[in-house]
Write an enzyme that holds these catalytic residues in place. Structure first.
Site, PDB file in Angstrom:
ATOM      1  CD1 TRP A  82      31.785  50.292   2.208  1.00 35.34           C
ATOM      2  CD2 TRP A  82      30.413  51.642   3.351  1.00 35.34           C
ATOM      3  NE1 TRP A  82      31.041  50.999   1.296  1.00 35.34           N
ATOM      4  CE2 TRP A  82      30.187  51.840   1.967  1.00 35.34           C
ATOM      5  CE3 TRP A  82      29.669  52.387   4.252  1.00 35.34           C
ATOM      6  CZ2 TRP A  82      29.250  52.739   1.477  1.00 35.34           C
ATOM      7  CZ3 TRP A  82      28.731  53.299   3.770  1.00 35.34           C
ATOM      8  CH2 TRP A  82      28.529  53.460   2.401  1.00 35.34           C
ATOM      9  CG  ASP A  83      36.667  48.147   7.461  1.00 37.69           C
ATOM     10  OD1 ASP A  83      35.816  47.328   7.823  1.00 37.69           O
ATOM     11  OD2 ASP A  83      37.621  47.843   6.730  1.00 37.69           O
ATOM     12  CG  LEU A  84      37.737  54.312   8.477  1.00 39.59           C
ATOM     13  CD1 LEU A  84      38.307  55.399   7.585  1.00 39.59           C
ATOM     14  CD2 LEU A  84      38.602  54.138   9.721  1.00 39.59           C
ATOM     15  N   GLY A  87      33.186  51.388  12.684  1.00 44.13           N
ATOM     16  CA  GLY A  87      33.904  51.570  13.947  1.00 44.13           C
ATOM     17  C   GLY A  87      33.351  52.722  14.761  1.00 44.13           C
ATOM     18  CG  ASP A 124      35.687  49.214   3.336  1.00 41.32           C
ATOM     19  OD1 ASP A 124      35.821  49.558   2.148  1.00 41.32           O
ATOM     20  OD2 ASP A 124      35.263  49.966   4.222  1.00 41.32           O
TER      21      ASP A 124
END
Length: 402
Positions: A163-165, A168, A134
């Site tokens: 960006w991770d969230l 996901g 991220d």
């Protein structure tokens, strides 16, 4: 927790944020999610923040409602068990989410030999397979140079793993989409979702890319100003910092009334020859002339005097508060039915959220805590892979599972 995906079985081989978030969202909508990890835990098993006993609050937050299998993934037999879990039979199985490399023992081609209709959603860093997380993707996109105050040139990384969230959540959407396609055509698929592509596409979808391409430079940093409209933080007479947003014409006019500056703003409009009420972009363009009027009006009133007037006019505002104060906010945590008190693997009891969407027609099911590492190893090996007790005992004795 809801039952919309009840009956689906998702196997997760993952670490960190994006892939576990995908599994979490699917579990909260009713899917059975089985996560496998290395014996002793993967690279995120002891990630901060930690409880006083040294267990990861982060890990138990991202793995609520899942089952846990512990395998020695460094050994051939352990790798084979992971492959068999990912490709286990069953009409509502064959769904695998991972951030393991696209090449290797969990490559789609290897798993598809075990189950041709396998649906695999794979989180990646960069689309070419190179490492990316991220913070590094965010730095490459230029956002840290847009974040912060104009008088400080240092890049500012946001603390939210955005960006991770986003990745996901997109992976959960992609998993369900690929499953629906499989139900129509019987085909398996691998969906690769790189953080870099999620970031680049999002910047394009929001106009950041086109703006930089057309102007030849990225947007300058502007502190807490709302780009393209009128919004900023102001301090009241009693020291409260409030974020004010005036996007619609009504919000604008009602904010001026609440602050008592309608005539002053009208005078400024006459001076510069514009109407701020009809164009939010003009409020942004002339914000340096407008801000002093708002600053003086805020500084002349306490928050207790000002906020009821803003509420009465339907003006959007928000108070800055630390997280410990947010915990007492009835809309966020204190009286929010999204949260339930849960006893976690750390031994601590504290509120945990269920599904973020509310379905008025369905009853929320209780929040299920994260498992202990390897808690369901025997159950899954026997129930899903059909291994007899003697075989499971042998795997334990040889340290292949735990």
């Amino acid at each position: 927790m809801y039952d919309l995906l009840k009956g689906l079985r998702v196997v997760e081989g993952s670490a960190f944020v994006a892939a576990p978030t995908c599994g979490l969202y699917l579990a909260q909508m009713g899917a059975e999610v089985i996560r496998f990890d290395n014996i002793g835990g993967g690279p995120d098993f002891r990630r901060w923040p930690l409880s006083e006993s040294g267990l990861s609050l982060y890990w138990e937050g991202l793995n609520k409602g899942k089952k846990s299998v512990a395998i020695d993934l460094s050994r051939p037999e352990g790798k084979e068990i992971a492959q068999r879990l990912a490709a286990a039979p069953g009409e509502d199985g064959g769904l695998f989410v991972t951030n393991f490399p696209a090449e290797g023992f969990l490559a789609y081609e290897a798993l598809a030999k075990l189950r041709a209709d396998l649906v695999c959603v794979r989180v990646m860093g960069w689309a070419d397979g190179s490492q990316g997380m991220d913070y590094t993707i965010n730095a490459a996109l230029g956002l840290p140079q847009m974040t912060g105050h104009p008088d400080d040139e240092r890049p500012v990384n946001h603390v939210l793993a955005a960006w991770d969230l986003l990745t996901g959540a997109y992976c959960a959407f992609a998993m369900v989409s690929a499953l629906l396609a499989r139900q129509r055509d019987g085909q398996g698929r691998e969906v690769r979702v790189p953080l870099s592509d999620v970031g680049a596409a999002t910047m394009a979808n929001l106009g950041f890319m086109a703006e930089a391409q057309l102007t030849g430079r990225q947007r300058e940093r502007m502190g807490n100003d709302l780009y393209g409209a009128f919004g900023r933080d102001f301090v009241t007479r009693d020291g409260q910092r409030l974020m004010l947003l005036c996007v619609t014409p009504r919000q604008w006019s009602k904010a001026l009334e609440a602050l008592g500056i309608t005539r002053e703003v009208a005078s400024l409009e006459g001076e510069v020859g514009v109407s701020f009420a009809t164009d939010e972009g003009l409020r942004f363009t002339h914000r340096d002339r407008l801000y002093p009027l708002f600053e003086r009006a805020f500084a002349a009133r306490t928050a207790g005097e000002l906020t009821p007037a803003l509420d009465a006019g339907g003006v959007t505002w928000g108070a800055y508060q630390p997280l410990e104060a947010a915990l007492r906010d009835r809309r966020l945590y204190k009286d929010n039915p999204l949260f339930q008190d849960v006893r976690h693997p750390s031994g601590l009891t504290y509120p945990a959220p269920g599904a973020m969407g509310t379905i008025p027609q369905d009853e929320r099911r209780p929040v299920i805590p994260a498992p202990r590492l390897g808690q369901h190893t025997d159950e899954v090996l026997a129930g899903l892979l059909g291994l007899p007790g003697a075989e499971i005992a042998r795997l334990h004795d040889q340290g292949i599972v735990a």
